[in-house]
Scaffold this motif. Structure first.
Motif, mmCIF file in Angstrom:
data_model
loop_
_atom_site.group_PDB
_atom_site.id
_atom_site.type_symbol
_atom_site.label_atom_id
_atom_site.label_comp_id
_atom_site.label_asym_id
_atom_site.label_seq_id
_atom_site.Cartn_x
_atom_site.Cartn_y
_atom_site.Cartn_z
ATOM 1 N N ARG A 70 0.852 -1.196 0.000
ATOM 2 C CA ARG A 70 0.000 0.000 0.000
ATOM 3 C C ARG A 70 0.887 1.245 0.000
ATOM 4 N NH1 ARG A 70 -5.077 -2.175 1.966
ATOM 5 N NH2 ARG A 70 -4.691 -4.271 2.837
ATOM 6 N N THR A 71 0.428 2.291 -0.691
ATOM 7 C CA THR A 71 1.192 3.543 -0.750
ATOM 8 C C THR A 71 0.232 4.713 -0.857
ATOM 9 O OG1 THR A 71 3.129 4.582 -1.798
ATOM 10 C CG2 THR A 71 1.479 3.648 -3.287
ATOM 11 N N PRO A 72 0.581 5.873 -0.313
ATOM 12 C CA PRO A 72 -0.331 7.020 -0.396
ATOM 13 C C PRO A 72 -0.626 7.403 -1.847
ATOM 14 C CG PRO A 72 1.368 7.415 1.245
ATOM 15 C CD PRO A 72 1.760 6.168 0.518
ATOM 16 N N PRO A 73 -1.854 7.838 -2.113
ATOM 17 C CA PRO A 73 -2.207 8.300 -3.460
ATOM 18 C C PRO A 73 -1.616 9.688 -3.718
ATOM 19 C CG PRO A 73 -4.037 8.674 -1.978
ATOM 20 C CD PRO A 73 -2.977 7.969 -1.164
ATOM 21 N N LEU A 74 -1.612 10.088 -4.978
ATOM 22 C CA LEU A 74 -1.022 11.390 -5.307
ATOM 23 C C LEU A 74 -1.774 12.543 -4.670
ATOM 24 C CD1 LEU A 74 -0.019 10.867 -9.050
ATOM 25 C CD2 LEU A 74 1.353 10.530 -6.974
ATOM 26 N N ASP A 75 -3.088 12.387 -4.400
ATOM 27 C CA ASP A 75 -3.813 13.509 -3.784
ATOM 28 C C ASP A 75 -3.486 13.673 -2.301
ATOM 29 O OD1 ASP A 75 -5.326 11.561 -2.499
ATOM 30 O OD2 ASP A 75 -7.169 11.957 -3.611
ATOM 31 N N SER A 76 -2.598 12.821 -1.779
ATOM 32 C CA SER A 76 -2.089 13.034 -0.417
ATOM 33 C C SER A 76 -1.141 14.226 -0.378
ATOM 34 C CB SER A 76 -1.347 11.792 0.076
ATOM 35 O OG SER A 76 -0.128 11.614 -0.633
ATOM 36 N N GLY A 77 -0.704 14.684 -1.556
ATOM 37 C CA GLY A 77 0.270 15.774 -1.623
ATOM 38 C C GLY A 77 1.678 15.300 -1.901
ATOM 39 N N CYS A 78 1.854 13.977 -2.068
ATOM 40 C CA CYS A 78 3.197 13.461 -2.324
ATOM 41 C C CYS A 78 3.609 13.724 -3.765
ATOM 42 C CB CYS A 78 3.266 11.963 -2.023
ATOM 43 S SG CYS A 78 2.356 10.903 -3.171
#
Length: 280
Positions: A193-201
Motif C-alpha cells: 500500500r502507498t499514499p495516493p497522489l492527492d495526499s500531496g506526495c
C-alpha cells in the motif's frame, strides 16, 4: 564536490566557478524545476519519464516549457566529461532566469543547469524518522518538483540527527504522505500500500515504476489514504527514490521491523527489470 560535473547554459564549468547570475530567480526565490535521475553504468534510468515530469512541474509553476534539446546537450556533456559513472545521479534544473528581488517575474530566458556525479550505492536497509512537520496537500506547488527545497533540508537534518536516512511527513489531514526525497510504501495484511497522489506526495518516478512492475509480477498494490500511525503497525515498510531504488526500512523511529517477503520481492522485481528496461 570536485568530482561533480557541471554544465550551465551551454558550457561545462567548474563546481566553484561563478556561472549563475546573482538575480537568477532560482537563487533569489527558488523559482524553478528540477529532476534527479539514476545513472547506472553510464546510462540514465527512466529518462523519458523524468523529462515528462519536468514538463508538468514547469507548467504547474507557470513557466514556459523547457527546451529538451538544450537539456539533452547538457546531459550529454556531463555524462561524457570523464569516465562513465558506474553509479550516481544526474540532476538537471531549469529556473525562471533573471528576475526582480521579489516574487514577480521578468520576461527573461530560462536558466539551464545540468550536473552529474558518482555516489555510493544505497545500503541493504535503513531507518526513517517521522518529522513533527506536515506536507500541505493543498499547496500551490503540491506534487511539483521545484527548487524550493528548504523544508526538505530542515526535515532531513532532523532525521539525520536521529541516525535515520530519511524523514517522513504526514499531510495536514494526518495521513501518511512521503519523505523528503522518497516515496513510502507499507505492507498491511500482505498487501503493498502507498499514499495516493492527492495526499500531496510527489509523483515519484521510482514509485510509479515500482507500482507498475510489482503489479506486472502479480503483486497486489493499492494506492490509498493511510493514517500516519499505520507506521506503528505495518508489517513491512520500504521507500523508493531515483538513487535508493526499493530500499527496505528496518526501523521507524524506535520501532524495529523485519525486512519481509513482500519488500524482498518488490526489491528483486525492481532490480531485475531495471537492468532489462533502462527507459521504461
Amino acid at each position: 564536490m570536485s568530482s561533480v560535473r557541471v554544465w550551465v547554459n551551454g558550457r561545462l564549468t567548474g563546481v566553484d566557478e561563478p556561472s549563475i547570475a546573482a538575480l537568477d530567480h532560482g537563487v533569489t526565490v527558488g523559482d524553478g524545476a528540477f529532476e534527479t535521475a539514476k545513472v547506472d553504468h553510464g546510462q540514465v534510468f527512466a529518462a523519458t519519464r523524468h523529462a515528462r515530469r519536468l514538463d508538468r512541474t514547469m507548467a504547474g509553476l507557470g513557466l514556459p516549457p523547457a527546451d529538451h534539446d538544450r537539456l539533452a546537450e547538457g546531459i550529454e556533456a556531463v555524462l561524457s566529461a570523464g569516465d562513465p559513472i558506474e553509479f550516481g545521479r544526474l540532476r538537471y534544473s531549469v529556473t525562471g532566469g533573471a528576475g526582480p528581488l521579489g516574487s514577480d517575474r521578468d520576461d527573461s530566458p530560462l536558466t539551464y543547469i545540468v550536473t552529474a556525479g558518482a555516489q555510493p550505492r544505497p545500503p541493504a536497509s535503513a531507518s526513517v524518522a517521522v518529522t513533527p512537520w506536515t506536507r500541505n496537500e493543498r499547496s500551490a506547488v503540491a506534487g511539483l518538483k521545484t527548487t524550493s527545497y528548504a523544508e526538505n533540508v530542515v526535515a532531513l537534518a532532523y532525521a539525520k540527527e536521529r541516525g535515520a536516512i530519511e524523514a517522513v511527513f504526514a499531510n495536514t489531514r494526518g495521513e501518511l504522505c512521503e519523505c523528503t526525497g522518497s516515496n513510502i510504501f507499507v505492507v498491511v495484511d500482505g498487501v503493498l500500500r502507498t499514499p495516493p497522489l492527492d495526499s500531496g506526495c510527489l509523483a515519484g518516478i521510482t514509485r510509479e515504476v515500482t507500482i507498475e512492475w510489482c503489479r506486472e509480477d502479480g503483486m497486489e498494490v493499492v494506492e490509498e489514504a493511510l493514517p500516519l500511525d499505520v507506521l506503528d503497525s505495518a508489517d513491512e515498510v520500504f521507500i523508493t527514490s531515483s538513487t535508493k531504488d526499493v530500499l527496505p526500512i528496518h526501523a521507524v523511529d524506535d520501532r524495529t521491523l523485519e525486512v519481509g517477503p513482500v519488500t524482498r520481492r518488490a526489491a528483486e522485481v525492481f532490480a531485475r527489470l531495471c537492468q532489462e528496461r533502462m527507459d521504461p
